[in-house]
Design a protein around this motif. Structure first.
Motif, PDB file in Angstrom:
ATOM      1  N   LEU A 186       0.673  -1.162   0.187  1.00 62.17           N
ATOM      2  CA  LEU A 186      -0.127  -0.011   0.044  1.00 62.17           C
ATOM      3  C   LEU A 186       0.966   1.391   0.058  1.00 62.17           C
ATOM      4  O   LEU A 186       0.292   2.231  -0.152  1.00 62.17           O
ATOM      5  CB  LEU A 186      -0.943  -0.078   1.183  1.00 62.17           C
ATOM      6  CG  LEU A 186      -2.060  -1.149   1.478  1.00 62.17           C
ATOM      7  CD1 LEU A 186      -2.585  -0.983   2.851  1.00 62.17           C
ATOM      8  CD2 LEU A 186      -2.919  -1.059   0.384  1.00 62.17           C
ATOM      9  N   ALA A 187       2.034   1.204   0.208  1.00 57.13           N
ATOM     10  CA  ALA A 187       3.018   2.459   0.330  1.00 57.13           C
ATOM     11  C   ALA A 187       3.448   2.575  -0.769  1.00 57.13           C
ATOM     12  O   ALA A 187       4.261   1.978  -1.581  1.00 57.13           O
ATOM     13  CB  ALA A 187       4.151   2.165   1.419  1.00 57.13           C
ATOM     14  N   PRO A 188       3.369   4.141  -1.161  1.00 60.90           N
ATOM     15  CA  PRO A 188       4.189   4.411  -2.169  1.00 60.90           C
ATOM     16  C   PRO A 188       5.845   4.465  -2.391  1.00 60.90           C
ATOM     17  O   PRO A 188       6.319   4.645  -1.125  1.00 60.90           O
ATOM     18  CB  PRO A 188       3.714   5.863  -2.415  1.00 60.90           C
ATOM     19  CG  PRO A 188       3.201   6.164  -1.270  1.00 60.90           C
ATOM     20  CD  PRO A 188       2.874   5.287  -0.365  1.00 60.90           C
ATOM     21  N   ILE A 189       6.312   4.161  -3.352  1.00 57.91           N
ATOM     22  CA  ILE A 189       7.937   3.939  -3.445  1.00 57.91           C
ATOM     23  C   ILE A 189       8.605   5.139  -2.682  1.00 57.91           C
ATOM     24  O   ILE A 189       9.593   5.023  -1.792  1.00 57.91           O
ATOM     25  CB  ILE A 189       8.574   3.669  -4.570  1.00 57.91           C
ATOM     26  CG1 ILE A 189       9.944   2.977  -4.627  1.00 57.91           C
ATOM     27  CG2 ILE A 189       8.402   4.725  -5.644  1.00 57.91           C
ATOM     28  CD1 ILE A 189       9.960   1.771  -4.139  1.00 57.91           C
ATOM     29  N   GLU A 190       7.928   6.149  -2.888  1.00 60.39           N
ATOM     30  CA  GLU A 190       8.444   7.737  -2.413  1.00 60.39           C
ATOM     31  C   GLU A 190       8.676   7.871  -0.982  1.00 60.39           C
ATOM     32  O   GLU A 190       9.511   8.437  -0.376  1.00 60.39           O
ATOM     33  CB  GLU A 190       7.755   8.748  -2.957  1.00 60.39           C
ATOM     34  CG  GLU A 190       7.672   9.026  -4.384  1.00 60.39           C
ATOM     35  CD  GLU A 190       6.529   8.285  -5.129  1.00 60.39           C
ATOM     36  OE1 GLU A 190       6.347   8.550  -6.272  1.00 60.39           O
ATOM     37  OE2 GLU A 190       6.144   7.424  -4.525  1.00 60.39           O
ATOM     38  N   ASP A 191       7.864   6.992  -0.387  1.00 61.04           N
ATOM     39  CA  ASP A 191       7.807   7.061   1.202  1.00 61.04           C
ATOM     40  C   ASP A 191       9.095   6.538   1.832  1.00 61.04           C
ATOM     41  O   ASP A 191       9.447   6.705   2.957  1.00 61.04           O
ATOM     42  CB  ASP A 191       6.708   6.286   1.748  1.00 61.04           C
ATOM     43  CG  ASP A 191       5.977   7.025   3.078  1.00 61.04           C
ATOM     44  OD1 ASP A 191       6.417   8.059   3.279  1.00 61.04           O
ATOM     45  OD2 ASP A 191       5.431   5.970   3.828  1.00 61.04           O
ATOM     46  N   PHE A 192       9.873   5.818   1.074  1.00 58.72           N
ATOM     47  CA  PHE A 192      11.000   4.968   1.554  1.00 58.72           C
ATOM     48  C   PHE A 192      12.268   5.771   1.524  1.00 58.72           C
ATOM     49  O   PHE A 192      13.333   5.397   1.876  1.00 58.72           O
ATOM     50  CB  PHE A 192      11.347   3.764   0.762  1.00 58.72           C
ATOM     51  CG  PHE A 192      10.175   2.680   0.855  1.00 58.72           C
ATOM     52  CD1 PHE A 192      10.339   1.660   2.046  1.00 58.72           C
ATOM     53  CD2 PHE A 192       8.774   2.700   0.502  1.00 58.72           C
ATOM     54  CE1 PHE A 192       9.430   0.992   2.419  1.00 58.72           C
ATOM     55  CE2 PHE A 192       7.791   1.721   0.641  1.00 58.72           C
ATOM     56  CZ  PHE A 192       8.208   0.918   1.720  1.00 58.72           C
ATOM     57  N   ALA A 193      12.225   7.078   0.515  1.00 55.28           N
ATOM     58  CA  ALA A 193      13.325   7.729   0.571  1.00 55.28           C
ATOM     59  C   ALA A 193      13.811   8.604   1.967  1.00 55.28           C
ATOM     60  O   ALA A 193      15.111   8.613   2.185  1.00 55.28           O
ATOM     61  CB  ALA A 193      12.954   9.070  -0.575  1.00 55.28           C
ATOM     62  N   TYR A 194      12.846   8.802   2.810  1.00 51.60           N
ATOM     63  CA  TYR A 194      13.086   9.250   4.097  1.00 51.60           C
ATOM     64  C   TYR A 194      13.707   8.439   4.821  1.00 51.60           C
ATOM     65  O   TYR A 194      14.805   8.740   5.709  1.00 51.60           O
ATOM     66  CB  TYR A 194      11.871   9.901   5.038  1.00 51.60           C
ATOM     67  CG  TYR A 194      10.911  10.679   3.879  1.00 51.60           C
ATOM     68  CD1 TYR A 194      11.392  12.086   3.872  1.00 51.60           C
ATOM     69  CD2 TYR A 194       9.713  10.221   3.601  1.00 51.60           C
ATOM     70  CE1 TYR A 194      10.650  12.684   3.047  1.00 51.60           C
ATOM     71  CE2 TYR A 194       9.135  10.827   2.691  1.00 51.60           C
ATOM     72  CZ  TYR A 194       9.593  12.330   2.426  1.00 51.60           C
ATOM     73  OH  TYR A 194       8.643  13.242   1.733  1.00 51.60           O
ATOM     74  N   THR A 195      13.564   7.052   4.787  1.00 54.50           N
ATOM     75  CA  THR A 195      14.355   6.147   5.549  1.00 54.50           C
ATOM     76  C   THR A 195      15.859   5.954   4.902  1.00 54.50           C
ATOM     77  O   THR A 195      16.773   5.753   5.851  1.00 54.50           O
ATOM     78  CB  THR A 195      13.632   4.845   5.332  1.00 54.50           C
ATOM     79  OG1 THR A 195      12.345   4.801   5.787  1.00 54.50           O
ATOM     80  CG2 THR A 195      14.485   3.634   5.959  1.00 54.50           C
ATOM     81  N   VAL A 196      15.961   5.942   3.626  1.00 56.57           N
ATOM     82  CA  VAL A 196      17.135   5.771   3.239  1.00 56.57           C
ATOM     83  C   VAL A 196      18.189   7.180   3.561  1.00 56.57           C
ATOM     84  O   VAL A 196      19.305   6.919   3.867  1.00 56.57           O
ATOM     85  CB  VAL A 196      17.203   5.890   1.508  1.00 56.57           C
ATOM     86  CG1 VAL A 196      18.400   5.881   0.929  1.00 56.57           C
ATOM     87  CG2 VAL A 196      16.569   4.502   1.215  1.00 56.57           C
ATOM     88  N   ALA A 197      17.612   8.227   3.414  1.00 49.09           N
ATOM     89  CA  ALA A 197      18.248   9.543   3.820  1.00 49.09           C
ATOM     90  C   ALA A 197      18.842   9.339   5.364  1.00 49.09           C
ATOM     91  O   ALA A 197      19.874   9.865   5.629  1.00 49.09           O
ATOM     92  CB  ALA A 197      17.262  11.001   3.808  1.00 49.09           C
ATOM     93  N   ALA A 198      17.732   9.067   6.192  1.00 50.82           N
ATOM     94  CA  ALA A 198      18.255   9.010   7.525  1.00 50.82           C
ATOM     95  C   ALA A 198      19.201   8.032   7.833  1.00 50.82           C
ATOM     96  O   ALA A 198      19.970   8.182   8.580  1.00 50.82           O
ATOM     97  CB  ALA A 198      16.921   8.715   8.640  1.00 50.82           C
ATOM     98  N   ALA A 199      19.226   6.866   7.265  1.00 55.17           N
ATOM     99  CA  ALA A 199      20.170   5.738   7.372  1.00 55.17           C
ATOM    100  C   ALA A 199      21.311   6.221   6.811  1.00 55.17           C
ATOM    101  O   ALA A 199      22.539   5.563   7.418  1.00 55.17           O
ATOM    102  CB  ALA A 199      19.668   4.438   6.560  1.00 55.17           C
TER     103      ALA A 199
END
Length: 97
Positions: A68-81
């Motif tokens: 259900l999650a758009p791929i764009e929502d994962f960018a914040y995780t990558v940036a933080a990591a």
């Protein structure tokens, strides 16, 4: 501007800066951490989207979804990591000087 364009701009800028200034960053550990965080993000984002807590403007997302999650929502995780360990390394270097 779409979420994908914004995320791509931020992530590419972050990678360029990290590559220039943080050559000695713990890339292997950051990669493993990123993988674990992406799995956790997939689980919890899908839970909150499925529960109706969060919704996205369909005109602003690419339509590429992980459940259900758009791929764009994962960018914040990558940036933080990427960003948090790099800042940590930079602060350690500054403190040791």
């Amino acid at each position: 501007m779409t979420y994908l364009a914004l995320n791509a701009t931020v992530l590419l800028s972050l990678l360029v800066v990290l590559n220039i200034f943080m050559r000695r960053s713990p890339w292997r550990a950051m990669g493993l951490t990123t993988l674990i965080l992406l799995v956790m993000t997939a689980i919890f984002d899908n839970a909150i989207i499925g529960a109706g807590i969060v919704a996205y403007d369909t005109s602003k997302i690419s339509g590429v979804m992980i459940w259900l999650a758009p791929i764009e929502d994962f960018a914040y995780t990558v940036a933080a990591a990427l960003l948090i360990p790099s800042v940590w390394v930079a602060l350690e270097r500054k403190a040791s000087k």
